[in-house]
Scaffold this active site. Structure first.
Site, PDB file in Angstrom:
ATOM      1  N   TYR A  52       0.845  -1.207   0.000  1.00  0.00           N
ATOM      2  CA  TYR A  52       0.000   0.000   0.000  1.00  0.00           C
ATOM      3  C   TYR A  52       0.868   1.239   0.000  1.00  0.00           C
ATOM      4  O   TYR A  52       1.787   1.344   0.805  1.00  0.00           O
ATOM      5  CB  TYR A  52      -0.929   0.020   1.224  1.00  0.00           C
ATOM      6  CG  TYR A  52      -2.368  -0.094   0.791  1.00  0.00           C
ATOM      7  CD1 TYR A  52      -2.970   0.966   0.113  1.00  0.00           C
ATOM      8  CD2 TYR A  52      -3.095  -1.254   0.978  1.00  0.00           C
ATOM      9  CE1 TYR A  52      -4.269   0.859  -0.345  1.00  0.00           C
ATOM     10  CE2 TYR A  52      -4.388  -1.372   0.528  1.00  0.00           C
ATOM     11  CZ  TYR A  52      -4.975  -0.301  -0.141  1.00  0.00           C
ATOM     12  OH  TYR A  52      -6.248  -0.411  -0.596  1.00  0.00           O
ATOM     13  N   GLU A  54      -0.537   4.747  -0.420  1.00  0.00           N
ATOM     14  CA  GLU A  54      -1.390   5.931  -0.557  1.00  0.00           C
ATOM     15  C   GLU A  54      -0.570   7.192  -0.373  1.00  0.00           C
ATOM     16  O   GLU A  54       0.230   7.297   0.557  1.00  0.00           O
ATOM     17  CB  GLU A  54      -2.520   5.895   0.485  1.00  0.00           C
ATOM     18  CG  GLU A  54      -3.689   5.075   0.019  1.00  0.00           C
ATOM     19  CD  GLU A  54      -4.898   5.213   0.938  1.00  0.00           C
ATOM     20  OE1 GLU A  54      -4.853   6.020   1.884  1.00  0.00           O
ATOM     21  OE2 GLU A  54      -5.880   4.495   0.698  1.00  0.00           O
ATOM     22  N   ASP A 198      -6.386  13.806 -24.911  1.00  0.00           N
ATOM     23  CA  ASP A 198      -6.395  12.383 -24.541  1.00  0.00           C
ATOM     24  C   ASP A 198      -5.754  11.575 -25.669  1.00  0.00           C
ATOM     25  O   ASP A 198      -6.356  11.356 -26.718  1.00  0.00           O
ATOM     26  CB  ASP A 198      -7.847  11.957 -24.304  1.00  0.00           C
ATOM     27  CG  ASP A 198      -7.979  10.475 -23.962  1.00  0.00           C
ATOM     28  OD1 ASP A 198      -6.963   9.762 -23.948  1.00  0.00           O
ATOM     29  OD2 ASP A 198      -9.121  10.039 -23.708  1.00  0.00           O
ATOM     30  N   THR A 224      -3.593   6.286 -21.741  1.00  0.00           N
ATOM     31  CA  THR A 224      -3.475   4.952 -21.175  1.00  0.00           C
ATOM     32  C   THR A 224      -2.025   4.521 -21.403  1.00  0.00           C
ATOM     33  O   THR A 224      -1.304   5.130 -22.189  1.00  0.00           O
ATOM     34  CB  THR A 224      -4.396   3.931 -21.870  1.00  0.00           C
ATOM     35  OG1 THR A 224      -4.074   3.895 -23.260  1.00  0.00           O
ATOM     36  CG2 THR A 224      -5.858   4.295 -21.690  1.00  0.00           C
ATOM     37  N   LYS A 227      -1.880   0.734 -24.735  1.00  0.00           N
ATOM     38  CA  LYS A 227      -2.262   0.614 -26.148  1.00  0.00           C
ATOM     39  C   LYS A 227      -0.990   0.659 -27.009  1.00  0.00           C
ATOM     40  O   LYS A 227      -0.140  -0.204 -26.838  1.00  0.00           O
ATOM     41  CB  LYS A 227      -3.324   1.656 -26.483  1.00  0.00           C
ATOM     42  CG  LYS A 227      -4.596   1.424 -25.641  1.00  0.00           C
ATOM     43  CD  LYS A 227      -5.718   2.387 -25.905  1.00  0.00           C
ATOM     44  CE  LYS A 227      -6.865   2.128 -24.931  1.00  0.00           C
ATOM     45  NZ  LYS A 227      -7.965   3.092 -25.082  1.00  0.00           N
ATOM     46  N   ARG A 233      -1.693  -2.423 -18.215  1.00  0.00           N
ATOM     47  CA  ARG A 233      -2.965  -1.711 -18.252  1.00  0.00           C
ATOM     48  C   ARG A 233      -2.976  -0.633 -17.187  1.00  0.00           C
ATOM     49  O   ARG A 233      -2.939  -0.920 -15.989  1.00  0.00           O
ATOM     50  CB  ARG A 233      -4.079  -2.718 -17.988  1.00  0.00           C
ATOM     51  CG  ARG A 233      -5.450  -2.283 -18.345  1.00  0.00           C
ATOM     52  CD  ARG A 233      -6.296  -3.501 -18.578  1.00  0.00           C
ATOM     53  NE  ARG A 233      -5.966  -4.043 -19.883  1.00  0.00           N
ATOM     54  CZ  ARG A 233      -6.664  -3.799 -20.986  1.00  0.00           C
ATOM     55  NH1 ARG A 233      -7.736  -3.044 -20.932  1.00  0.00           N
ATOM     56  NH2 ARG A 233      -6.300  -4.312 -22.139  1.00  0.00           N
TER      57      ARG A 233
HETATM   58  C1  LIG Z   1      -9.021   3.463 -24.244  1.00  0.00           C
HETATM   59  C2  LIG Z   1      -9.336   4.882 -24.072  1.00  0.00           C
HETATM   60  C3  LIG Z   1      -9.626   5.414 -22.814  1.00  0.00           C
HETATM   61  C4  LIG Z   1      -9.936   4.584 -21.580  1.00  0.00           C
HETATM   62  O1  LIG Z   1      -9.076   3.704 -21.178  1.00  0.00           O
HETATM   63  P1  LIG Z   1      -9.439   2.550 -20.132  1.00  0.00           P
HETATM   64  O2  LIG Z   1      -8.087   2.178 -19.674  1.00  0.00           O
HETATM   65  O3  LIG Z   1     -10.152   1.503 -20.905  1.00  0.00           O
HETATM   66  O4  LIG Z   1     -10.284   3.138 -19.056  1.00  0.00           O
HETATM   67  C5  LIG Z   1      -9.773   6.780 -22.700  1.00  0.00           C
HETATM   68  N1  LIG Z   1      -9.668   7.579 -23.772  1.00  0.00           N
HETATM   69  C6  LIG Z   1      -9.439   7.100 -25.003  1.00  0.00           C
HETATM   70  C7  LIG Z   1      -9.325   8.040 -26.147  1.00  0.00           C
HETATM   71  C8  LIG Z   1      -9.279   5.735 -25.200  1.00  0.00           C
HETATM   72  O5  LIG Z   1      -9.081   5.271 -26.425  1.00  0.00           O
END
Ligand SMILES: *Cc1c(COP(=O)(O)O)cnc(C)c1O
Length: 423
Positions: A52, A54, A198, A224, A227, A233
């Site tokens: 932990y 925090e 994003d 993220t 990807k 993840r």
């Molecule tokens: C995949 C994605 C997310 C969210 O990601 P998670 O890890 O699945 O919560 C947010 N924004 C965009 C543009 C994404 O493609």
């Protein structure tokens, strides 16, 4: 470690082994998926899951942080260096939480956010109606131009002037073209809005310098880590120094409790991997592969949203082929080609059974596939589409897909599958 799982929980062991076999024996075209390295897997499966932590380095609420502080600092420093950002928060559990943290860091509930509509390629968390982001905030949405499939910056500017949002979100989850983050930054500045960018899908392309980084033009950049970036993840926020404290407070204690230290450890490893010439070559090949795939699909008469791709993904509009996206996705899966059905801009069909198919090249590129293999995959897709109701042809294509997979083994699965069920 492999034996421990097999001995203690043979049921789960068997299922993990089956998933390894499935991942090895199918062509992974879902653009948000990838294969992480063995180093990332090991960090992610390490004892750091026990701790932990925090708070933040030197400001924790539990003792015993001699090691975690060092790991989190490393992860932060590597992220800052990789993205050339003033500040990095590496604690968000995932991209969705990272986005919610970005919004709550900058604005109050009830304020207006403006993001790309989900059927036009935006993410749920960009203010789509079923997401908490549309209930917590007032959400207005912009769209792509349905004739071109592309963002129309003049119309986005008009919408921004009309609705005066407090945050404008750039970035997408199903948009095949490069996004001009500089224009988004200017539009936001002109209307007195914050710019949250994003880059969940394209972060790997950004760190490789293939797509222009939004970091200089955005107040907060959200991503993220799993990807194109090819880490575990997780989620991450990058921002200017002036927003650092607000961002950190929004993540913890605002939205989360203890960070997942094993994930954070694996993120640090992935950042090191992304800071190499090998990673840049991989990212360049992703785009080359996507372009080759698009070209071949066009030759087969597929209609691509926006006519092609600048990044890792392709959105096929299947209306001219008279095949619903879901039906093709399921037939492809039976032929060992894994994709996802998707809405197309201004899709006349319901999102649960839309007109489009979304495919991408990050995972097959990680496996080492290049243009010749990609062209073969385009042929498989076309043959499945042409024989959509012919199970024996689909099975035949599946065998050919398996053969292709056998020449490009998945790197570094953590549990070695039993010989009898592997390829
Ligand atoms: C995949 C994605 C997310 C969210 O990601 P998670 O890890 O699945 O919560 C947010 N924004 C965009 C543009 C994404 O493609």
């Amino acid at each position: 470690m492999e034996n421990a799982l097999e001995q203690y929980d043979p049921q789960i062991y068997e299922l993990v082994r089956q998933e390894i076999a499935r991942e090895s024996a199918s062509i992974r075209l879902i653009p948000s998926e990838n294969y992480v390295s063995r180093a990332v897997m090991m960090a992610s499966g390490s004892c750091l899951t026990n701790k932990y932590a925090e708070g933040y380095p030197n400001k924790r609420y539990y003792e015993g942080q001699q090691v975690t502080d060092l790991i989190e600092r490393l992860a932060q420093d590597r992220a800052k260096q990789l993205f050339k950002a003033d500040h990095a928060n590496v604690q968000p559990y995932s991209g969705s939480v990272a986005n919610l943290a970005a919004y709550t860091a900058l604005i109050e509930p009830g304020d207006t956010i403006m993001g790309l509509s989900l059927p036009h390629g935006g993410h749920l968390t960009h203010g789509w109606k079923v997401s908490i982001t549309s209930k917590l905030f007032k959400s207005v949405q912009y769209t792509v131009n349905p004739d071109t499939g592309r963002l129309d910056y003049n119309r986005i500017e008009e919408a921004a002037k009309k609705h005066r949002p407090k945050i404008i979100i750039s970035g997408a989850t199903a948009y095949p073209r490069e996004i001009d983050f500089e224009i988004f930054g200017r539009i936001a500045k002109d209307v007195g809005a914050y710019h949250v960018s994003d880059i969940a899908h394209i972060a790997g392309l950004v760190v490789a310098g293939i797509h222009k980084s939004p970091v200089p033009y955005a107040d907060i950049v959200s991503t993220t880590t799993h990807k194109t970036l090819r880490g575990p993840r997780g989620g991450m926020l990058l921002c200017k120094a002036e927003h650092a404290e607000k961002v950190d407070r929004a993540v913890f204690p605002g939205l989360q409790g203890g960070p997942h230290m094993h994930t954070l450890t694996a993120i640090a490893v992935a950042m090191a991997e992304a800071d190499t010439p090998e990673f840049i070559a991989y990212a360049k090949q992703i785009v080359k592969n996507a372009k080759a795939l698009a070209e071949k699909l066009l030759e087969y008469g597929f209609d691509l949203v926006s006519g092609g791709t600048d990044n890792h993904l392709i959105l096929i509009d299947l209306r001219n082929k008279n095949i619903p996206g879901k039906k093709l996705a399921k037939a492809l899966d039976r032929a060992r080609i894994v994709s996802n059905y998707n809405t197309t801009p201004a899709d006349p069909l319901h999102p649960a059974n839309p007109s489009g198919l979304r495919i991408g090249t990050p995972a097959i590129t990680t496996r080492g596939m290049k243009e010749p293999e990609v062209k073969l995959i385009a042929r498989f897709i076309n043959r499945v589409a042409e024989n959509i109701d012919n199970e024996s042809v689909i099975e035949e294509i599946g065998k050919e897909a398996l053969l292709l997979c056998s020449h490009f083994p998945v790197p570094d699965h953590f549990i070695i599958p039993n010989k009898k069920n592997s390829l």
